[in-house]
Structures are given as structure tokens and as C-alpha cells.
Design an enzyme around this catalytic site. Structure first.
Site, PDB file in Angstrom:
ATOM      1  N   VAL A  62       0.914  -0.939  -0.067  1.00  0.00           N
ATOM      2  CA  VAL A  62      -0.014  -0.190  -0.425  1.00  0.00           C
ATOM      3  C   VAL A  62       0.925   1.284  -0.396  1.00  0.00           C
ATOM      4  CG1 VAL A  62      -1.670  -0.952   1.108  1.00  0.00           C
ATOM      5  CG2 VAL A  62      -0.376   0.380   2.611  1.00  0.00           C
ATOM      6  N   TYR A 154       5.420   7.740  13.767  1.00  0.00           N
ATOM      7  CA  TYR A 154       4.199   6.963  13.546  1.00  0.00           C
ATOM      8  C   TYR A 154       3.182   8.265  14.162  1.00  0.00           C
ATOM      9  CZ  TYR A 154       0.848   3.423  14.997  1.00  0.00           C
ATOM     10  OH  TYR A 154      -0.257   2.597  15.429  1.00  0.00           O
ATOM     11  N   ALA A 156       3.059  11.322  14.168  1.00  0.00           N
ATOM     12  CA  ALA A 156       2.898  11.728  13.012  1.00  0.00           C
ATOM     13  C   ALA A 156       1.714  11.186  12.276  1.00  0.00           C
ATOM     14  CB  ALA A 156       3.479  12.409  12.123  1.00  0.00           C
ATOM     15  N   LYS A 158      -0.228   8.703  11.907  1.00  0.00           N
ATOM     16  CA  LYS A 158      -1.466   8.416  12.703  1.00  0.00           C
ATOM     17  C   LYS A 158      -2.833   9.736  12.721  1.00  0.00           C
ATOM     18  CE  LYS A 158      -1.602   4.461  12.138  1.00  0.00           C
ATOM     19  NZ  LYS A 158      -2.228   3.123  11.424  1.00  0.00           N
TER      20      LYS A 158
END
Length: 248
Positions: A62, A154, A156, A158
Site C-alpha cells: 500500500v 508513527y 505524525a 496517525k
């Protein structure tokens, strides 16, 4: 039954992981088709076997735009239009700002945030055309707290995913599409059992009011409700599931 209904086609990313598989199993139990997307081809085949006949594996990264576009074209050709997207794929790092390399930053953003945007961009037109759609983004409590144990990139990523949730919800609400997020904390997956030390886990358990970690199936139940027809008047929400560790 949560009222999801039969005949729908859902795409769940990060499906080879513990949480992704739990989400797929819960949704498949309501009688519709589930496309399980992950970069881990071998793990994906195994997990799809656990979900059963309604599941189909889709191997794709992805974090790679070209791979996402190829996968979405193949899905449309083979299965038709996706009406529900669950953006669960994610990478975790505990690195602080000074320890985070540019490559680490870019990879986390690509998987945790960019992938969700590119999949939404590809799939929302079909949802809008049919006047129905559901998007659920798996965020994190870290976006609200700055991260108790999670690293800068992580947190930032989310936080960006939460903001993307609001933007997409506002943009698509008039078209029968809802966009929501769940913000779990310390789900009992390898991110907790393997990436935290014993002392860290014990310290966290003392801080969580309910006194335990979240089970993957509990998150899956919440996602199942949000993608159901019962949740049609809920959009633009980030729903906490953290055992009382953070209340707002």
C-alpha cells in the site's frame, strides 16, 4: 448480525496481521466478500485460509502508488466495485525525532498515510456513483497523546490519518458515504507483545484503567459496526478504544 448485509465487497489492508485478520473474520461472518490486501504474500494466503471462502487475497504494497493502482484495476476487473474500505495497514516505530532517518519517515508516511489516501482516491468514485460507501481508518491513541511509547513518525502519520478522516467525511457525506476512524491503544498483537519489553508492558497495564490490553476481536467488532448500515448517521468520528487510558 450487525446489519452489514449480503452482496457487499470490502477491502481490508494489512490483512495478514493479527488485527487485520480479526477484522476480516468478523466482517466475513456477516456474509459478504472480503478482499484481504497485504504485502506479505505467504502470510496472506495462510490468513485468507483462516477467514474462509468469502476471502480473497490481494498481494500489494500500500506504500507503493503504482502497486495500489494496479491492484485496484485488477480488483475492478475480477470482482467489481468495492463499497467498503478499511485502511488497517500500518508500520510502527519507536524512534524519536533525532533518531528517525529520512527513509524511515518516508516509509511510515507512505504506508500509514499515503496508502489510505491513494486507496480512497481510487475507490470513492465507485461508492459515490452507487450512493453508498463506508471507509474506516485505523488510527491510534498516539495521535491524541503524542505517543506514550510510539515514535515521532508513527504519531505524525496517525495524526495525518485522523485529519484525512475528517476531510474525506466532509467531502463525501452528501453521497451516502461515511468515513470514520478507530483509535485503539495497545491491542494484543506483535506490536505490543514483541516490540515492547516486559517492563514496558507491565508499566502500561498499571496505567490502563481496565487492567488489560485490548483484544483484536474487540476492535473488529467496532469496525464491523461502523461499516454496517446501522452506522449511517455517524461520520467524521475518531472513536477511542483504549480501556480508559486516554479520555476526552
Amino acid at each position: 448480525m450487525t446489519g452489514i448485509g449480503h452482496g457487499r465487497l470490502l477491502l481490508v489492508t494489512g490483512a495478514a496481521g493479527v488485527l487485520g485478520t480479526a477484522i476480516c473474520r468478523r466482517i466475513a461472518a456477516d456474509g459478504h466478500r472480503v478482499l484481504m490486501m497485504d504485502i506479505d504474500a505467504e502470510g496472506l494466503r495462510t490468513r485468507a485460509g483462516l477467514v474462509g471462502e468469502p476471502a480473497r487475497p490481494v498481494v500489494a504494497d500500500v506504500g507503493d502508488l503504482a502497486a495500489v493502482e494496479r491492484a485496484c484495476r485488477s480488483i475492478r476487473d475480477a470482482h467489481g466495485h468495492v463499497d467498503t474500505l478499511v485502511n488497517n495497514a500500518g508500520l510502527l516505530t519507536g524512534s524519536g525525532t533525532e533518531e528517525t532517518s529520512p527513509d524511515e519517515w518516508r516509509r511510515l508516511m507512505a504506508v500509514n498515510l499515503d496508502g489510505a489516501f491513494h486507496l480512497a482516491r481510487a475507490l470513492l468514485p465507485g461508492m459515490r456513483e452507487r450512493g453508498f460507501g463506508r471507509v474506516v481508518n485505523v488510527c491510534s491513541m498516539a495521535m491524541k497523546t503524542g505517543g506514550l511509547t510510539a515514535g515521532t513518525a508513527y504519531v505524525a502519520s496517525k495524526g495525518g490519518l485522523g485529519a484525512l478522516t475528517f476531510a474525506l467525511a466532509r467531502e463525501t457525506a452528501a453521497h451516502g458515504i461515511t468515513v470514520n476512524a478507530v483509535a485503539p491503544a495497545y491491542v494484543r498483537t506483535p506490536m505490543v507483545t514483541e516490540q515492547l519489553t516486559h517492563d514496558q508492558r507491565q508499566a502500561l497495564l498499571r496505567r490502563i484503567p481496565v487492567g488489560r490490553f485490548c483484544e483484536p476481536e474487540e476492535v473488529a467488532e467496532l469496525v464491523a459496526f461502523l461499516v454496517s448500515t446501522h452506522a449511517g448517521f455517524i461520520t467524521g468520528e475518531v472513536i477511542d478504544i483504549n480501556g480508559g487510558l486516554h479520555m476526552d
